[in-house]
Design an enzyme around this catalytic site. Structure first.
Site, PDB file in Angstrom:
ATOM      1  N   LYS A   2      -3.586  -6.551 -14.985  1.00 30.40           N
ATOM      2  CA  LYS A   2      -4.742  -6.143 -15.804  1.00 30.40           C
ATOM      3  C   LYS A   2      -4.787  -4.625 -16.000  1.00 30.40           C
ATOM      4  O   LYS A   2      -5.009  -4.139 -17.102  1.00 30.40           O
ATOM      5  CB  LYS A   2      -6.053  -6.628 -15.144  1.00 30.40           C
ATOM      6  N   VAL A  54      -3.703  -3.608  -2.592  1.00 31.15           N
ATOM      7  CA  VAL A  54      -4.784  -3.132  -1.721  1.00 31.15           C
ATOM      8  C   VAL A  54      -4.399  -3.261  -0.255  1.00 31.15           C
ATOM      9  O   VAL A  54      -4.530  -2.325   0.520  1.00 31.15           O
ATOM     10  CB  VAL A  54      -6.085  -3.935  -1.994  1.00 31.15           C
ATOM     11  N   GLY A  81      -7.086  -4.030  -6.915  1.00 26.97           N
ATOM     12  CA  GLY A  81      -6.091  -2.957  -6.940  1.00 26.97           C
ATOM     13  C   GLY A  81      -5.387  -3.063  -8.275  1.00 26.97           C
ATOM     14  O   GLY A  81      -4.620  -3.996  -8.500  1.00 26.97           O
ATOM     15  N   HIS A  82      -5.692  -2.161  -9.184  1.00 31.15           N
ATOM     16  CA  HIS A  82      -5.131  -2.220 -10.547  1.00 31.15           C
ATOM     17  C   HIS A  82      -4.106  -1.099 -10.702  1.00 31.15           C
ATOM     18  O   HIS A  82      -4.446   0.083 -10.622  1.00 31.15           O
ATOM     19  CB  HIS A  82      -6.254  -2.093 -11.594  1.00 31.15           C
ATOM     20  N   GLN A 105      -9.892  -9.334 -10.190  1.00 29.71           N
ATOM     21  CA  GLN A 105      -9.464 -10.629  -9.640  1.00 29.71           C
ATOM     22  C   GLN A 105      -8.961 -11.533 -10.777  1.00 29.71           C
ATOM     23  O   GLN A 105      -8.540 -11.027 -11.802  1.00 29.71           O
ATOM     24  CB  GLN A 105     -10.603 -11.304  -8.832  1.00 29.71           C
ATOM     25  N   ASP A 160      -4.034  -9.975  -9.767  1.00 29.44           N
ATOM     26  CA  ASP A 160      -2.788  -9.192  -9.810  1.00 29.44           C
ATOM     27  C   ASP A 160      -1.879  -9.574 -10.973  1.00 29.44           C
ATOM     28  O   ASP A 160      -0.651  -9.479 -10.885  1.00 29.44           O
ATOM     29  CB  ASP A 160      -2.005  -9.337  -8.485  1.00 29.44           C
TER      30      ASP A 160
END
Ligand code: GDP
Ligand code: IMO
Ligand code: MG
Length: 423
Positions: free
Chosen positions: A16, A300, A40-41, A224, A13
């Site tokens: 990215k 997420v 979750g990007h 990650q 997180d």
């Protein structure tokens, strides 16, 4: 042409998604190489916010190709929902999103196994996102997995049944109370597979080989963070893939000699979601303020992220493991107006001062040693040029550059694509 890599240097997180979106204009191809829907990007532009899970963060750029590499694990159900999320934006994903035949498939029973495994661990649970990541990679390395290429085989359903039945027996073995309706889950799964099959499946290593030969530029997007790496992270509180630079080689089929720039992304402080050691974690009102101002909730799972000071010992370690060539510092804007700032520059490890990351960083072994810095008061979020950055922030950045011996090339001052300052 070579491949550039973008990786998170902390516990995920870091931002990215935002930076891949910013950099995509300079690349022909964006490729995910590991992880799956545990990621979750977040991307923000034109007043809209998008959260991508398995789809590479270049998807919103008209001219980019987006590849899901062999190292990724794909849940067809989540994936199809993600595609549906793109529908309002008229993205031609059938031509600009392609999937490696060697990527592994997350079955509904993998998700159940994840839940059963976590439930059986009680207090020692990993804090998994419960997306089936661990069990799917276990089947991959155990040589039992189902791959995207298998979806095209005539005996796919038999293969599926054999593996799913084995999983059901394993779920029973865990002897925990997990309620599920497998028939419903399977109906959803098979429906999603039909949608997934509308996309193009490729032999991705050959695709990358040809792309490099013809001069295409490739950006590999990590998921990650390095401290969640299966080998180098805070094991066992990690994910099940290699999130570090080496993972891009095995997750795309690209040789180490082809990797050029390694962009390392870090937050100006530290966050972690899920269980596991976190030496600089704050339990006071300073940590609460970081979480509040930084909106530190998982993209997420929505779980609150734990917050703490920047850990330079850990950051040095992840820069070294990845061979980072350029750094990007995110969320400096969140720290504006703090009374003072701290950076952990060493650990007191079992009574000795050390500056490397030791085997065991649990609280009983490690006490952080801090340097204190003046904090800037200015609101950074409207700044657009490095010349506007306040002196205190420049001191913070200069200190990090000197310690890490790597330039900080981007300072991000807000979630939007435009809130990005090159240095
Ligand atoms: P990723 O998983 O590394 O892509 O990061 P996430 O999207 O999970 O989390 C990063 C969060 O911070 C998202 O909500 C982003 O919109 C937000 N974000 C990214 N960069 C910045 C920044 O420089 N400042 C602020 N305030 N928020 C940011
Ligand atoms: P992005 O790509 C932050 C964490 C989980 C848990 C551990 C194992 O958005 O940075 P898993 O579901 O992989 O079995 O969970 O890893 N985790 C993440 N934390 N960002 C992520 O991805 C993460 N993906 C997994 O919270 O502690
Ligand atoms: Mg994330």
């Amino acid at each position: 042409m070579a491949v550039d890599l973008l990786l998170g240097l902390q516990w995920g997180d870091e931002g990215k998604g935002k930076i891949v979106d910013v950099l995509t204009k300079d690349y022909n191809i964006i490729a995910r190489f590991q992880g799956g829907p545990n990621a979750g990007h977040t991307l923000e532009f034109d007043g809209i916010k998008h959260v991508l899970r398995t789809i590479p963060s270049g998807i919103f750029h008209e001219d980019s190709m987006n590849v899901i590499g062999n190292g990724v694990v794909i849940d067809p159900v989540v994936f199809v929902k993600e595609l549906e999320g793109l529908d309002p934006y008229n993205i031609d994903y059938k031509s600009k999103l392609i999937i490696s035949r060697k990527a592994h498939v997350i079955l509904p029973t993998h998700r159940l196994l994840d839940a059963a495994s976590e439930a059986s661990k009680g207090k020692a649970k990993i804090g998994s996102t419960l997306k089936g990541i661990g069990p799917t990679y276990m089947d991959k390395t155990g040589r039992n997995g189902i791959r995207i290429g298998d979806l095209e085989l005539v005996d796919f359903k038999q293969k599926y049944r054999a593996l799913a039945d084995k999983h059901v027996a394993l779920i029973d073995f865990y002897d925990v109370d997990i309620q599920y309706n497998l028939n419903e889950m399977e109906a959803e799964f098979f429906e999603a597979i039909e949608r997934l099959k509308e996309l193009k499946f490729i032999d991705s290593e050959e695709y990358f080989h040809q792309a490099m030969k013809s001069g295409k530029t490739i950006l590999a997007e990590g998921a990650q963070g390095s401290l969640l790496d299966i080998d180098f992270g805070t094991y066992p509180f990690v994910t099940s893939s290699n999130t570090t630079a080496a993972g891009a080689c095995t997750g795309l089929g690209v040789a180490p000699s082809k990797i050029k720039e390694v962009y390392g992304i870090f937050k100006a402080y530290t966050t972690r979601v899920g269980s596991g050691p976190f030496p600089t974690e704050l339990f006071d009102e300073v940590g609460v303020k970081m979480a509040k101002v930084g909106h530190e909730f998982g993209a997420v799972t929505g779980r609150p992220r734990r917050c703490g000071w920047l850990d330079l010992v850990a950051l040095k370690y992840t820069c070294e493991i990845n061979g980072v060539t350029q750094l990007m510092m995110m969320k400096g804007d969140v720290l504006s107006g703090f009374k003072e700032l701290k950076i952990c520059t060493a650990y007191n490890y079992k009574g000795k001062v050390i500056t490397h990351l030791p085997y065991n960083i649990e609280e009983e072994n490690v006490t952080p040693i801090y340097s204190t810095f003046k904090c800037w008061k200015e609101d950074l979020t409207k700044m657009t040029d490095a010349s506007q950055l306040p002196d205190e922030l420049n001191e913070y950045i200069n200190f990090l550059e000197k310690e890490l011996e790597i330039p900080i090339k981007i300072v991000s001052v807000g979630p939007d694509r435009k809130q990005t300052i090159p240095r």
